[in-house]
Write an enzyme that holds these catalytic residues in place. Structure first.
Site, short mmCIF file in Angstrom:
data_model
loop_
_atom_site.label_atom_id
_atom_site.label_comp_id
_atom_site.label_asym_id
_atom_site.label_seq_id
_atom_site.Cartn_x
_atom_site.Cartn_y
_atom_site.Cartn_z
N SER A 180 26.78 29.04 8.56
CA SER A 180 25.47 28.94 9.20
C SER A 180 24.36 29.15 8.18
CB SER A 180 25.41 30.03 10.26
OG SER A 180 24.08 30.29 10.63
N TYR A 182 26.05 38.95 12.78
CA TYR A 182 26.58 37.59 12.94
C TYR A 182 26.59 36.86 11.59
CZ TYR A 182 26.36 32.55 13.73
OH TYR A 182 26.57 31.20 13.64
N LYS A 206 29.69 35.41 8.89
CA LYS A 206 29.81 34.07 8.32
C LYS A 206 30.01 34.15 6.80
CE LYS A 206 29.65 31.78 12.02
NZ LYS A 206 30.78 30.99 12.46
N PHE A 232 22.35 23.96 9.98
CA PHE A 232 21.00 24.40 10.31
C PHE A 232 20.91 24.48 11.84
CE2 PHE A 232 18.78 25.36 6.41
CZ PHE A 232 19.85 25.19 5.56
N ASN A 233 19.99 23.80 12.52
CA ASN A 233 19.87 24.04 13.97
C ASN A 233 20.41 22.86 14.79
OD1 ASN A 233 18.08 25.91 12.57
ND2 ASN A 233 17.33 26.45 14.59
P1 NAD Z 1 30.24 27.78 21.17
O1 NAD Z 1 30.17 29.20 21.63
O2 NAD Z 1 29.80 26.72 22.10
O3 NAD Z 1 31.73 27.45 20.69
C1 NAD Z 1 32.58 28.42 20.13
C2 NAD Z 1 33.89 28.37 20.89
O4 NAD Z 1 34.80 29.33 20.34
C3 NAD Z 1 33.74 28.69 22.38
O5 NAD Z 1 34.28 27.63 23.14
C4 NAD Z 1 34.55 29.99 22.57
O6 NAD Z 1 35.16 30.03 23.83
C5 NAD Z 1 35.53 29.92 21.41
N1 NAD Z 1 36.03 31.22 20.92
C6 NAD Z 1 35.31 32.31 20.55
N2 NAD Z 1 36.13 33.28 20.12
C7 NAD Z 1 37.41 32.80 20.21
C8 NAD Z 1 38.69 33.32 19.92
N3 NAD Z 1 38.86 34.58 19.45
N4 NAD Z 1 39.77 32.56 20.15
C9 NAD Z 1 39.64 31.30 20.64
N5 NAD Z 1 38.46 30.75 20.94
C10 NAD Z 1 37.35 31.48 20.72
O7 NAD Z 1 29.43 27.71 19.80
P2 NAD Z 1 28.95 26.41 18.97
O8 NAD Z 1 27.49 26.33 19.08
O9 NAD Z 1 29.78 25.26 19.31
O10 NAD Z 1 29.27 26.91 17.49
C11 NAD Z 1 30.50 26.62 16.86
C12 NAD Z 1 30.54 27.33 15.52
O11 NAD Z 1 29.42 26.94 14.73
C13 NAD Z 1 30.46 28.86 15.64
O12 NAD Z 1 31.32 29.42 14.68
C14 NAD Z 1 29.01 29.15 15.31
O13 NAD Z 1 28.87 30.44 14.75
C15 NAD Z 1 28.71 28.07 14.27
N6 NAD Z 1 27.28 27.75 14.21
C16 NAD Z 1 26.60 27.43 15.34
C17 NAD Z 1 25.23 27.17 15.29
C18 NAD Z 1 24.46 26.83 16.54
O14 NAD Z 1 23.23 26.96 16.53
N7 NAD Z 1 25.09 26.39 17.61
C19 NAD Z 1 24.55 27.23 14.05
C20 NAD Z 1 25.28 27.56 12.91
C21 NAD Z 1 26.65 27.82 12.99
N1 UFG Z 2 11.80 29.97 19.72
C1 UFG Z 2 10.76 30.12 20.62
N2 UFG Z 2 11.09 30.34 21.93
C2 UFG Z 2 12.39 30.39 22.37
C3 UFG Z 2 13.43 30.25 21.43
C4 UFG Z 2 13.10 30.05 20.11
O1 UFG Z 2 9.60 30.06 20.27
O2 UFG Z 2 12.61 30.60 23.58
C5 UFG Z 2 11.47 29.68 18.31
C6 UFG Z 2 11.98 30.69 17.31
O3 UFG Z 2 11.07 31.73 17.12
C7 UFG Z 2 12.20 29.82 16.07
C8 UFG Z 2 12.57 28.45 16.64
O4 UFG Z 2 12.10 28.46 17.99
O5 UFG Z 2 10.99 29.68 15.39
C9 UFG Z 2 14.08 28.18 16.65
O6 UFG Z 2 14.75 29.25 17.28
P1 UFG Z 2 16.28 29.14 17.73
O7 UFG Z 2 16.62 30.41 18.44
O8 UFG Z 2 16.49 27.87 18.46
O9 UFG Z 2 17.05 29.00 16.35
P2 UFG Z 2 17.14 29.98 15.09
O10 UFG Z 2 16.61 29.22 13.92
O11 UFG Z 2 16.52 31.29 15.37
O12 UFG Z 2 18.72 30.23 14.95
C10 UFG Z 2 19.68 29.18 15.08
C11 UFG Z 2 20.97 29.76 15.67
C12 UFG Z 2 21.68 30.62 14.67
C13 UFG Z 2 21.88 29.85 13.41
C14 UFG Z 2 20.58 29.34 12.88
C15 UFG Z 2 20.83 28.50 11.68
O13 UFG Z 2 20.69 30.51 16.85
O14 UFG Z 2 22.95 30.97 15.19
O15 UFG Z 2 19.90 28.56 13.88
O16 UFG Z 2 19.66 28.13 11.07
F1 UFG Z 2 22.45 30.66 12.49
#
Ligand code: NAD
Ligand code: UFG
Length: 346
Positions: free
Chosen positions: A133, A157, A161, A186-187
């Site tokens: 992430s 968190y 990572k 990223f996002n």
């Molecule tokens: P998500 O929560 O939708 O998917 C993660 C899945 O992992 C879920 O279905 C959950 O049930 C499963 N899981 C969790 N712990 C487990 C375990 N011990 N055994 C088996 N299954 C398990 O999340 P996502 O948004 O799809 O993210 C996927 C990956 O990408 C995560 O590792 C997250 O940290 C990473 N990531 C996500 C974002 C984001 O903004 N969504 C950004 C950067 C990195």
């Molecule tokens: N924001 C608001 N209102 C909301 C939610 C978010 O104004 O209700 C703003 C935040 O302050 C930020 C932007 O919108 O400026 C994006 O916020 P997000 O919560 O959507 O995303 P983040 O960048 O904070 O974090 C996300 C994931 C993390 C991941 C990261 C990677 O939540 O897990 O992107 O860049 F690690």
């Protein structure tokens, strides 16, 4: 003997494959001719996503409801199927929750990875793509962020990572036959263009785009914009939003590279678009896609947020030959298509 019981089909194991990014990646894998097997404990996803995958691709992927920390059960899956590589999405991902409950995050994210890698080693499966992430970069970063920026993770968190990246690098140092891609997302936003799959957060969404789309569909009254006094053009936070299907296709590109052993050592790669958009810009783009005004109010900054974060994407282009294709209008249109057709999620 053990191998004779296995089918000749070669599989990609997708941990967390019923989750948001995992499910979209499974669709992209099937489209690219791969056979995914999903392992997920459904702690943050629903089994009904499998039917949606079938509706889109015509194929129902093999699915095991299982916790990755159950090493013995995981071993049985590797005994049963011929697994060539792994994409490891499973884990907890809520930054705020990780600050409140750090042990929950260290326990699940780290132990799952150790259990997975132990079983992979036992079966000589040595190709893995890991979901890292952009949060590992933390506050101290300059933008656009390059992969060699000093990581300063600001939450448990993000620490999990970075630790997992290090665990995988150490595994490689002990055994250079491992092929490892560490993808820093990223996002991720948006949904599959069919409107059949998308992001379905449990409870009140932490992230901006799902919150906006739930306001647009009437589940919340207004969007809270967390601060408009950042040193950005309009004062609201700037992020690098990437369409989830672009991200999914980035994984297919990375898989092809680790399969052909192009990566001799673990590669850390940013997956983003390289463009930053402010909260206000996202809100306006979503209004256009949904064809309605989205009410908002400015509230105080969210603790831990930074002003601006977007990726330097040159390395992804160079190493993977991959670049995001979809723009902000596509991200909003697809997110809205999904949300309006599935107002309560799956
Ligand atoms: P998500 O929560 O939708 O998917 C993660 C899945 O992992 C879920 O279905 C959950 O049930 C499963 N899981 C969790 N712990 C487990 C375990 N011990 N055994 C088996 N299954 C398990 O999340 P996502 O948004 O799809 O993210 C996927 C990956 O990408 C995560 O590792 C997250 O940290 C990473 N990531 C996500 C974002 C984001 O903004 N969504 C950004 C950067 C990195
Ligand atoms: N924001 C608001 N209102 C909301 C939610 C978010 O104004 O209700 C703003 C935040 O302050 C930020 C932007 O919108 O400026 C994006 O916020 P997000 O919560 O959507 O995303 P983040 O960048 O904070 O974090 C996300 C994931 C993390 C991941 C990261 C990677 O939540 O897990 O992107 O860049 F690690």
């Amino acid at each position: 003997m053990k191998n004779n019981k296995k089918s000749s089909k070669r599989f990609v194991l997708v941990t967390g494959g019923t989750g948001y990014i995992g499910s979209h990646t499974v669709v992209a894998l099937i489209a690219a001719g791969y056979n995914p097997i999903i392992v997920d404990n459904l702690s943050n996803s629903k089994v009904s996503v499998l039917k949606r995958i079938k509706k889109i691709t015509g194929k129902l992927p093999l699915f095991y409801k299982m916790d990755l920390r159950n090493t013995m059960a995981l071993n049985k899956i590797f005994q049963k199927h011929s697994i060539a590589s792994v994409i490891h999405f499973a884990g907890f991902k809520a930054v705020g929750e990780s600050v409140a409950e750090p042990l929950k995050y260290y326990e699940n994210n780290i132990q799952s990875t150790i259990s997975l890698c132990k079983v992979m080693n036992m079966h000589s499966v040595k190709k893995i793509i890991f979901s890292s992430s952009a949060s590992v970069y933390g506050e101290a970063s300059v933008v656009p962020i390059k992969e060699n920026s000093l990581p300063v993770p600001a939450s448990p968190y993000a620490c999990t990572k970075l630790m997992i990246e290090q665990i995988l690098i150490d595994i490689y140092l002990a055994d250079p036959f491992w092929r490892i891609a560490l993808l820093r997302y990223f996002n991720p936003v948006g949904a599959h263009e069919s409107g059949l799959m998308g992001e379905d957060p449990q409870g009140i969404p932490n992230n901006l785009m799902p919150y906006i789309s739930q306001v647009a569909v009437g589940r919340h009254k207004k969007v809270n914009i967390f601060g408009n006094d950042y040193p950005t053009d309009d004062g609201t936070g700037v992020r690098d939003y990437i369409h989830v299907m672009d991200l999914a296709e980035g994984h297919v590109a990375a898989l092809k590279k680790i399969e052909t052993a192009t990566f001799k050592k673990p590669q850390i790669i940013n997956l983003g678009t390289g463009k930053g958009y402010s909260v206000i810009e996202i809100l306006r783009a979503f209004e256009k896609a949904a064809g309605k005004v989205i009410p908002y109010r400015i509230t105080k900054r969210r603790p831990g947020d930074i002003a601006a974060c977007y990726a330097d994407i040159k390395l992804a282009k160079k190493l993977l030959g991959w670049k995001a294709k979809r723009n902000l209008a596509d991200m909003c249109a697809d997110a809205w298509h999904w949300q309006s057709q599935n107002p309560k999620g799956y």
